[in-house]
Design an enzyme around this catalytic site. Structure first.
Site, PDB file in Angstrom:
ATOM      1  CB  CYS A   2      -0.950   0.092   1.177  1.00  0.00           C
ATOM      2  SG  CYS A   2      -2.071  -1.297   1.296  1.00  0.00           S
ATOM      3  NE  ARG A  27       4.645   1.657   0.043  1.00  0.00           N
ATOM      4  CZ  ARG A  27       5.692   1.355   0.796  1.00  0.00           C
ATOM      5  NH1 ARG A  27       6.896   1.606   0.368  1.00  0.00           N
ATOM      6  NH2 ARG A  27       5.537   0.822   1.983  1.00  0.00           N
ATOM      7  CD1 TRP A  75      -0.188  -6.357  -3.146  1.00  0.00           C
ATOM      8  CD2 TRP A  75      -0.458  -6.928  -1.013  1.00  0.00           C
ATOM      9  NE1 TRP A  75       0.105  -7.694  -3.023  1.00  0.00           N
ATOM     10  CE2 TRP A  75      -0.047  -8.073  -1.734  1.00  0.00           C
ATOM     11  CE3 TRP A  75      -0.683  -7.054   0.365  1.00  0.00           C
ATOM     12  CZ2 TRP A  75       0.138  -9.317  -1.132  1.00  0.00           C
ATOM     13  CZ3 TRP A  75      -0.503  -8.298   0.957  1.00  0.00           C
ATOM     14  CH2 TRP A  75      -0.099  -9.415   0.214  1.00  0.00           C
ATOM     15  CG  ASN A 101       1.224   0.087   4.402  1.00  0.00           C
ATOM     16  OD1 ASN A 101       0.905  -1.045   4.099  1.00  0.00           O
ATOM     17  ND2 ASN A 101       2.478   0.496   4.455  1.00  0.00           N
ATOM     18  N   GLY A 102      -1.010  -1.703   6.348  1.00  0.00           N
ATOM     19  CA  GLY A 102      -0.730  -2.606   7.461  1.00  0.00           C
ATOM     20  C   GLY A 102      -1.957  -3.424   7.800  1.00  0.00           C
ATOM     21  CD  GLU A 484      17.203 -12.936  -7.878  1.00  0.00           C
ATOM     22  OE1 GLU A 484      16.653 -13.490  -6.924  1.00  0.00           O
ATOM     23  OE2 GLU A 484      16.862 -11.796  -8.268  1.00  0.00           O
ATOM     24  CE  LYS A 488      13.946 -10.529  -9.955  1.00  0.00           C
ATOM     25  NZ  LYS A 488      14.610 -10.717  -8.784  1.00  0.00           N
ATOM     26  CD  GLU A 491       9.850 -11.152  -8.887  1.00  0.00           C
ATOM     27  OE1 GLU A 491      11.066 -11.055  -8.820  1.00  0.00           O
ATOM     28  OE2 GLU A 491       9.095 -10.546  -8.102  1.00  0.00           O
ATOM     29  CG  HIS A 507      20.439 -36.751  -4.776  1.00  0.00           C
ATOM     30  ND1 HIS A 507      20.899 -37.986  -4.370  1.00  0.00           N
ATOM     31  CD2 HIS A 507      21.548 -35.988  -4.936  1.00  0.00           C
ATOM     32  CE1 HIS A 507      22.213 -37.960  -4.274  1.00  0.00           C
ATOM     33  NE2 HIS A 507      22.639 -36.753  -4.616  1.00  0.00           N
ATOM     34  CE  LYS A 610      11.411  -2.572  -5.412  1.00  0.00           C
ATOM     35  NZ  LYS A 610      12.065  -3.750  -6.003  1.00  0.00           N
TER      36      LYS A 610
HETATM   37  C1  F6R Z   1      11.887 -10.325  -6.006  1.00  0.00           C
HETATM   38  C2  F6R Z   1      11.804  -9.346  -4.952  1.00  0.00           C
HETATM   39  C3  F6R Z   1      11.455  -9.807  -3.585  1.00  0.00           C
HETATM   40  C4  F6R Z   1      12.232  -9.004  -2.520  1.00  0.00           C
HETATM   41  C5  F6R Z   1      11.765  -9.399  -1.109  1.00  0.00           C
HETATM   42  C6  F6R Z   1      12.557  -8.680  -0.033  1.00  0.00           C
HETATM   43  O1  F6R Z   1      12.250  -9.751  -7.224  1.00  0.00           O
HETATM   44  O2  F6R Z   1      11.981  -8.180  -5.173  1.00  0.00           O
HETATM   45  O3  F6R Z   1      11.671 -11.164  -3.433  1.00  0.00           O
HETATM   46  O4  F6R Z   1      13.589  -9.258  -2.679  1.00  0.00           O
HETATM   47  O5  F6R Z   1      10.412  -9.114  -0.967  1.00  0.00           O
HETATM   48  O6  F6R Z   1      12.408  -7.307  -0.147  1.00  0.00           O
HETATM   49  P1  F6R Z   1      13.385  -6.313   0.603  1.00  0.00           P
HETATM   50  O7  F6R Z   1      14.734  -6.473  -0.019  1.00  0.00           O
HETATM   51  O8  F6R Z   1      12.810  -4.957   0.373  1.00  0.00           O
HETATM   52  O9  F6R Z   1      13.398  -6.712   2.040  1.00  0.00           O
END
Ligand code: F6R
Length: 615
Positions: A2, A27, A75, A101-102, A484, A488, A491, A507, A610
């Site tokens: 949010c 957000r 969100w 937010n929360g 990673e 990517k 998501e 395995h 985010k």
């Molecule tokens: C993936 C991504 C998330 C963040 C995770 C932690 O692309 O961005 O997996 O890495 O939510 O976020 P931070 O680094 O802000 O604690």
């Protein structure tokens, strides 16, 4: 999660708030809404879906002009993404509006209590109770800041609240507990936002709000108190980037821009960290060397991409310092009663500095007496504020939901921390440290070179747009890189993607290999740990023999992989431990292009936000 904006000044509140929400849409983008104080009343509009829906609504049904307003991009947590559940929420008289937010954990009890007193609540959210409680308190004290303090004392959970009342038309009030809120101070105007990006076009002068504080915003200044009403000390700071850093700058997506910014982000994160005689000086790391010398265990806590940075950090920390290092998902950490004491160094990695799981993990660690060092990209955010020390990454604002440049800078910061530990503990000689720092300072150019050769990767990605599954393999530091790469792709492209340690294949996971399944393999350098290299070349042969389409990422000059690579992506030769800094880049480009080819929203993937400020 949010995004929240508040404004008091002389500009059009609606323009300022909507522009701020645009910057905060990363957000959350389930719904959006605004409220403006105008003509002695409160005017609000809210709409499910992206901010564009709200903007359309505002064109069709304009709100009256006013210079005090609040806004929200959501969100969803409690209640689906509908018009009714969108914020702001108003009381029954429509005099007070609030955005949140929360999560308010005791909202059900408060809701029942309000219903008992004749209030009608119309949404499924936890937030709406706050509007009604504020209205009740305001009717008794006629002071919105005081009403907010009284209400906050009754709330449980994590919340940032921003509210306005029609009877105090030049005031916006904010409150925060365990959730971000920053104040922007301009000439005759003031701002509240979840992130400075929302007001950076107007002012770069910001104030951090502490835990359990209420702020009253007026044109001529701000007043901050605790929830108990006692005046609170605040820290002002200057935001060291400008509005252009938060713009797309000609790129179609923020993610593309942020991928392209990586050479600079890596270089900036190294800047000023080595003094004239070649030793590392991490000024912000305020943990005395004596304490670091006594450390007998390092524990890295983080989530998602930052967790993958932590997995890579482990190799460097253990190799350079010989101190055992564990890496744990922050969301799991405190629930297993981890063994921590004053000799444990916890490294909390977070781009946003607001991730609730990571925050809770670090609080737990500190309660057990451990020292916490944050690696963070957001100045003044909660995680560095609550840590014993911080090493800031200098990636600049990262807006795309999928993390790219922050990841590379987290790696650089972790390498620096590992070297620094080696320096103070005497496990690394000065010339060895200088040699690694020299290698690190070359990486920025190497990343640039990788970026210049990405067209075949984009072409390959487009050709795979109709696939269901992509697998990723790596060994040693290439294993977290594989994880990673898979994250990517999940998501952004919404594809089934999994990363494995290549040695684990036999395995179980090798059963997933069938005709033409694309498998990306991150190959370690043939120099240095040649045994690892030889083993992974065997793994490539094993999967190819079973029909896999092999996409091999290997360093320039590595001829051994050529016969087994259906697609070969070359990366510059680097020291073994630093390879993730170059090997991750093609995987970011690959995921971004695949998502585009599949018609997905690159910067705002579905269901995500985010900054994850709920547990
Ligand atoms: C993936 C991504 C998330 C963040 C995770 C932690 O692309 O961005 O997996 O890495 O939510 O976020 P931070 O680094 O802000 O604690």
């Amino acid at each position: 999660m949010c995004g929240i904006v508040g404004y008091v000044g002389s500009q059009s509140a609606l323009d300022v708030v909507v522009a701020g929400l645009k910057r905060l849409e990363y957000r959350g983008y389930d719904s959006a809404g605004v409220a403006v104080l105008a003509d002695g009343g409160m005017a609000a509009a809210k709409k499910a879906g992206k901010l564009a829906n709200l903007e359309k609504e505002l064109v069709e049904r304009p709100l009256p002009a006013g210079s005090t307003g609040i806004g929200h991009t959501r969100w969803a947590t409690h209640g689906g993404p509908t018009d009714a559940n969108a914020h702001p929420h108003l009381d029954n008289a429509g005099r007070v509006a609030v955005v949140h937010n929360g999560i308010i954990e005791n909202f059900a009890a408060l809701r029942a209590e309000l219903a008992g007193r004749g209030h009608t609540l119309t949404s499924e959210t936890d937030t709406e109770v706050v509007a009604h409680l504020l209205a009740e308190e305001f009717s008794a004290c006629a002071d919105l800041a005081e009403a907010m303090r009284l209400v906050c004392r009754r709330l449980e959970g994590a919340f940032t609240l921003v509210a306005a009342h029609a009877d105090e038309p030049d005031v916006v009030v904010g409150a925060r507990r365990n959730s971000p809120l920053v104040v922007g101070v301009g000439e005759g105007e003031a701002f509240l936002a979840s992130d400075v990006a929302a007001f950076i076009a107007h002012t770069r002068s910001a104030i951090e709000l502490g835990q359990d504080q209420v702020v009253e915003l007026r044109r001529d200044g701000v007043n901050v108190t605790g929830f108990d009403g006692a005046p609170a000390g605040t820290r002002s700071y200057h935001v060291d980037w400008d509005a252009s850093a938060a713009e797309k700058g000609g790129y179609d997506y923020f993610m593309l821009k942020e991928i392209a910014e990586q050479p600079k982000a890596v270089a900036d994160t190294l800047l000023g960290r080595v003094d004239a005689d070649g030793s590392l000086t991490l000024d912000e790391v305020r943990i005395p060397p004596g304490v670091l010398r006594e450390v007998d265990k390092v524990v890295v806590v983080a989530c998602g991409t930052a967790f993958h940075a932590g997995l890579i950090a482990k190799y460097a920390i253990e190799h350079w310092t010989r101190v055992p290092c564990e890496v744990e998902l922050a969301s799991e950490f405190r629930y297993r009663d981890p063994i921590l004491d004053a000799r444990t160094l916890v490294i909390a990695i977070s781009q946003s500095g607001e991730t609730m799981d990571t925050l809770m993990a670090l609080r737990h660690a500190r309660e057990q007496g451990a020292r916490v060092l944050a690696v963070c990209n957001t100045n003044g955010s909660t995680i560095p504020r609550e840590s014993d020390a911080v090493l800031y990454t200098h990636a600049g604002p990262e807006v795309a939901v999928a993390s790219t440049k922050a990841f590379l800078t987290q790696l650089v910061a972790c390498y620096l921390v590992a070297l620094y530990l080696g320096q103070v503990r005497g496990t690394k000689w000065g010339d060895e440290i200088q040699a690694v720092v020299r290698d690190l300072s070359r990486i920025s150019d190497e990343v640039e070179r990788v970026l210049e050769t990405m067209e075949p990767v984009r072409e390959l990605a487009r050709s795979l747009a109709s696939k269901d599954t992509v697998l990723f393999l790596g060994r040693h530091v290439g294993y977290p890189v594989a994880l990673e790469g898979a994250l990517k792709l999940k998501e952004l492209a919404y594809m089934h993607a999994e990363g494995f340690a290549a040695g684990e294949l036999k395995h179980g996971p090798i059963a997933l290999i069938e005709e033409d399944v694309p498998v990306v393999v991150v190959v370690p350098s043939p120099r240095g740990r040649s045994v690892l290299h030889d083993k992974i070349v065997s793994n490539i042969q094993e999967i190819r023999a079973r029909g896999a389409r092999t996409i091999v990422i290997a360093e320039e000059g590595d001829g051994a992989v050529v016969p087994y690579a259906d697609h070969l992506i070359r990366i510059p030769a680097t020291p073994v431990l630093l390879q993730p800094l170059v090997a991750t880049v093609p995987l970011q480009v690959f995921a971004c292009e695949l998502a585009t080819a599949r018609g997905n929203e690159v910067d705002q993937p579905r269901n995500l936000a985010k900054s994850v400020t709920v547990e």
